[in-house]
Design a protein around this motif. Sequence first.
Motif, short mmCIF file in Angstrom:
data_model
loop_
_atom_site.label_atom_id
_atom_site.label_comp_id
_atom_site.label_asym_id
_atom_site.label_seq_id
_atom_site.Cartn_x
_atom_site.Cartn_y
_atom_site.Cartn_z
N SER A 46 0.81 -1.21 0.00
CA SER A 46 0.00 0.00 0.00
C SER A 46 0.85 1.27 0.00
O SER A 46 0.35 2.35 -0.19
CB SER A 46 -0.92 0.02 1.22
OG SER A 46 -0.15 0.01 2.40
N LYS A 163 -7.46 1.03 -4.24
CA LYS A 163 -7.55 0.99 -2.78
C LYS A 163 -6.23 0.58 -2.14
O LYS A 163 -5.81 1.17 -1.13
CB LYS A 163 -8.65 0.03 -2.36
CG LYS A 163 -8.82 -0.08 -0.85
CD LYS A 163 -9.94 -1.04 -0.49
CE LYS A 163 -10.11 -1.13 1.03
NZ LYS A 163 -11.20 -2.09 1.40
N LYS A 166 -1.33 3.17 -3.45
CA LYS A 166 -1.58 4.61 -3.47
C LYS A 166 -0.95 5.32 -4.66
O LYS A 166 -1.43 6.36 -5.09
CB LYS A 166 -1.07 5.23 -2.16
CG LYS A 166 -1.82 4.77 -0.92
CD LYS A 166 -1.27 5.43 0.33
CE LYS A 166 -2.03 4.98 1.57
NZ LYS A 166 -1.50 5.60 2.81
N GLU A 262 -9.94 6.42 -12.09
CA GLU A 262 -10.67 6.96 -10.93
C GLU A 262 -11.99 7.57 -11.40
O GLU A 262 -13.03 7.40 -10.74
CB GLU A 262 -9.81 8.01 -10.23
CG GLU A 262 -8.66 7.43 -9.44
CD GLU A 262 -7.79 8.51 -8.82
OE1 GLU A 262 -7.10 8.22 -7.83
OE2 GLU A 262 -7.79 9.65 -9.36
#
Length: 420
Positions: A46, A163, A166, A262
């Motif tokens: 992440s 999700k 990043k 997005e």
Amino acid sequence: MKRSHLPFGLERKWLLPLIGSSVSSLILLLIFTLGHGKASSRTDFSSLERISTVSDRNPPFHGDGLGLPKLPRFAYLISGSKGDVLRLKRLLQATYHPRNYYLLHLDLEASENERLELAKYVKSDAVLQEFNNVRVVGKANRITYKGPTMIACTLHAVAILLKLAKEWDWFINLSAEDYPLFSQDDLLHIFSYLPRELNFLEHTSNIGWKEHQRARPIIIDPGLYHSKKSGVFSAKEKRAVPSSFKVFIGSAWVVLTRSYLEYCVWGWDNLPRTLLMYYTNFMSSPEGYFHTVICNSKDYQNTTVNQDLHYIRWDNPPKQHPINLTSEHFDDMVQSGAPFARKFAKEDPVLDRIDQELLKRSEGRFTPGGWCTGTSLLGRDPCAIYGNPEVIKPTVNSKRLEKLMVKLLDPENFRSKQCK
């Protein structure tokens, strides 16, 4: 090199850094022959941060250190079905780089044992555990050929990558029948010179015969609600071509920006959701959804590059599927400059040739790059010892990709093929 923002213009002066990237390649190759980095520390999926354990005598290649553009990150969806575990492993090894993110998906046709085998491989490999940037989809999707479940699976994968990861710049979807023609170092090197707003997808509004075989039929995909796989079926009624938006058709293989995806997932002006409902009953929705959304969006229609970055061969006249690529097509593949090719039969000998001549990859190993600091002498695995992912070693092969990009982004060629 300054980055442009939407809306942006591709002028001739912008192409100079890309044309000059071959000089950068030579400089980098000279720099990286002086030494190797030390082993890296553990990173998280992440938040894959820059690793700072490289020796001072060997500075990493990145925009901050040498005045060169910042390296991008790719987010890959690699998908397959029953019997594709080995192919997915091989494709992951061929495309792997610690900077990138990878999501592996075996559809519900594959058994739980196959999914478990793939997950065990990811968890047991020392490199994949060190960089922690590969995931296997545990709750698989039902995929119906030609149905909207294919685009639903892709959007699901995009949502997961948004999700969990990043920072990434481009999303690339590959199937078990795809294979790379360049190392990731070459890809990262050339893409570092590109504006991060560019979306690569083959598209046209001249849909021809596909109007009657794609746009007008109303299809139902049982995979949306049924546990057993079956083909799509068509309603007797036909529908008119929409008047509120323009339909575009193209290749299902795309290289799309995070910003645009997005927009597709969040749909703040409702266009993506409206078109998703339309494409729920559309034959072969992956060949139209992203293309129609982007070309009907004022914010993104000027970001398109009309190329899917795949080398594909078709029969004449074209049939439903492209032909299988073999050693007969090797030279054409290489000269195309395309980063990827499809489709390949299982274990076709041409894959071994690509490994040996283009990727410099040995069986069962990752494609070597600047992050691999070990030696290949005596048959050793150079990636068994690894260093800073910011260090890349682009090869002379990258000039072919550079040539393709210069051609695609030439001002006289670029704008004229956008959303036409």
